[in-house]
Design an enzyme around this catalytic site. Sequence first.
Site, PDB file in Angstrom:
ATOM      1  N   GLU A 249       0.825  -1.217   0.000  1.00 42.77           N
ATOM      2  CA  GLU A 249       0.000   0.000   0.000  1.00 42.77           C
ATOM      3  C   GLU A 249       0.862   1.271   0.000  1.00 42.77           C
ATOM      4  O   GLU A 249       0.871   2.061   0.944  1.00 42.77           O
ATOM      5  CB  GLU A 249      -0.977  -0.031   1.171  1.00 42.77           C
ATOM      6  CG  GLU A 249      -1.908  -1.236   1.076  1.00 42.77           C
ATOM      7  CD  GLU A 249      -3.084  -1.192   2.027  1.00 42.77           C
ATOM      8  OE1 GLU A 249      -3.059  -0.401   2.985  1.00 42.77           O
ATOM      9  OE2 GLU A 249      -4.047  -1.959   1.792  1.00 42.77           O
ATOM     10  N   GLU A 345      -4.436  -8.842  -1.625  1.00 43.61           N
ATOM     11  CA  GLU A 345      -4.977  -8.621  -0.274  1.00 43.61           C
ATOM     12  C   GLU A 345      -6.431  -8.203  -0.342  1.00 43.61           C
ATOM     13  O   GLU A 345      -6.813  -7.334  -1.126  1.00 43.61           O
ATOM     14  CB  GLU A 345      -4.186  -7.560   0.495  1.00 43.61           C
ATOM     15  CG  GLU A 345      -4.689  -7.413   1.936  1.00 43.61           C
ATOM     16  CD  GLU A 345      -3.959  -6.328   2.717  1.00 43.61           C
ATOM     17  OE1 GLU A 345      -2.728  -6.227   2.574  1.00 43.61           O
ATOM     18  OE2 GLU A 345      -4.628  -5.596   3.464  1.00 43.61           O
TER      19      GLU A 345
END
Length: 522
Positions: A249, A345
Site C-alpha cells: 500500500e 490482499e
Amino acid sequence: MDELERSSERVAAVFIALMSLLTLAALSAPRYEQERLAAAQAADVAPIMPVVEVWLSTTGGKLRLAPQPHLAMAARGDAPVDIAIDVDARYQTVTGFGAAMTDASAWLIRNRLDESHRQALLRELYGPPPGLNFNMMRLTIGASDFSLNLYTLDDIPFGESDQELRYFNVAANLRDLIPTVRDVLAVNPGLLIVASPWSAPAWMKDSQNLIGGELLPEYESAFADYLIKYVDTYRSHGIPIFALTLQNEPAFSPISYPGMLMGAATRARIIANYLGPKLAKRKQRTRILDWDHNWSHPEQPLAVLGDPAAAPYVDGVAWHCYEGSQHAQGRVHREHPDKDAYITECSGGDWSLNMNGELLWAARNLLVTGMRQWARGVIYWNLALDENHGPHFGGCTLCNGVITIDSVSGEVTRTDEYYALAHFSRFVLPGAFRVRSTDTDADKGIANVAFQNVSDDSVVLVMVNIRKEARTVSVAQGQTRFEYTMPAESVATLTWNPNPVGVWMRRALGWLGRPGVPPGTD
C-alpha cells in the site's frame, strides 16, 4: 388298419409341420439378428450426456459447501439460455488461491494447536481435494499490523546505517513463521509465495521510524539488496519466493503500524536501476509485481508500466480490494495485455454493515468479478486470526481470517471467507483457463464465472445469487444444456465433463496400467 393308417398320417403331418416351422425359423434368424444388432448399435451411438455435480453454500450457514443432487443434461436445442459457456474462448490461466501467513496466523497455528491438529489443519487447507487446495500465500517482509511487535530484518541502533546489510537476519521469523511455511510446503510443494514489505528498515527512511516516512533516495540500491537478501535467505530455509512487491500500500501512510509512502516514480526507478537487473541475472526467477494497493488508483501502476526502463522487469500488478472497482484491473490489462493481475490482499470483517456475513461479497465481488477482470490468482489477507480479530499491532481491529483459532482452546472455526474461497480453490485447478460465459449479474442478479481445467477438460461454473429469492438459471455448453434453481442468497459451484466417454476411456487406460485393480476401485 384304417385307424393305424390315420394315426400314422397325423404323426407325419405334425412332423412335416414342425420341420417347416424349424426351417422357417432358421431362415428368419439372420434377419432378426440383424435387427437386434442394429438396435444395439443405435443404443451404443446415442450420446452419453454429462452429469452436473453441484455444491452449495447459503448465507446464515445452513448449507456450507454441501453436495446437492446431480443435475441431468439434455440436448441444447434452439431455446435461449441465460448463461452460454464457450470453452473455445479462453482468457487468462489460473495460478491459484490462498491467504497470507501473517505473523499472527503463524503464531496461532504454532502455539494454539498441537502437532496432530496443526498437521490436520494444514492438510485441510493446502491438501488436494477434498482439501481446499490452497497453493498461494502472501508473506510480510518484516512486521505488519498483524504482528506481535515492530521489527524489520535489519534493525540497528538509532543513527547508524548498514548499507552492506551485515546485520540482516530473519531471527524474528525462525520460531513460528518459517517452520509453519515449511510445514505448508511439505503438504503442497507447489506453493507460490508473494512477499511484501510494510516498511524499509528505519535507518533507510527520512522519518527514521518504521511508522510513516519515505525511503531516502541514497538507500534505493540498499533497499533493493534488502529484498534480494530476503529472497536468498528464505530460499536457504527451503522457501522459494514466487514474486516480490516493493511496498505494501505505497499510497497510504498508517499512523499505528509500519508503513511507507513510495510513489510511482520511485518504484519505477528502483525497479529499472536496481531490483529488476539484479533479479534478471539470477537462474531461479523471482517475479516483480507493481502497486500492491487498491483498485481506486489504476494510474499508479499504469505510470510504472509506462516507464520504458522499468516495464520490461515488471511481470504484473498486485491489487487490493478496499477502494475502487475491479474494472481497474481490466483497464490496466487492456493497456498492457502482457502483464498479469493478482489480487494480493482483501479482508472481510465484523463491520456494522455486515449483518449477513461475508459469503456473498467475497464470492461475488472478490472472486467472481475479480477473476472476470483478469486476476490470475486471489490471496485473502490473514489465514488465521483469533476470536478477538488478532493478535495485531495497530491497524484493523475487526478483520476476519479464513479460519478463527480460539486463543484459549485452540478450537478452529471456518468463516464465510473459507467457504467462498473453497467454492473456487477445490474445483478450479492451477493452470485452468477462464472461459467465456454470459454475464448475468445485472439482469438476473446471478454473478457467474466459468473455467475449464486442463488436466481432465472438466468445466467449472461458479454462480452467486445475491437476491433474497430463488432464481432459476438455464446453462448451455456445447450441444448440451441444463437448468438449476439457485436458492436465495447462495453460492453454487457446478462441475461437469463435456466428454464423459473420454473420461471413462482415460480411467480404463489407467486401470489397464494397474494390474489387479478392478474398475470402480480407487
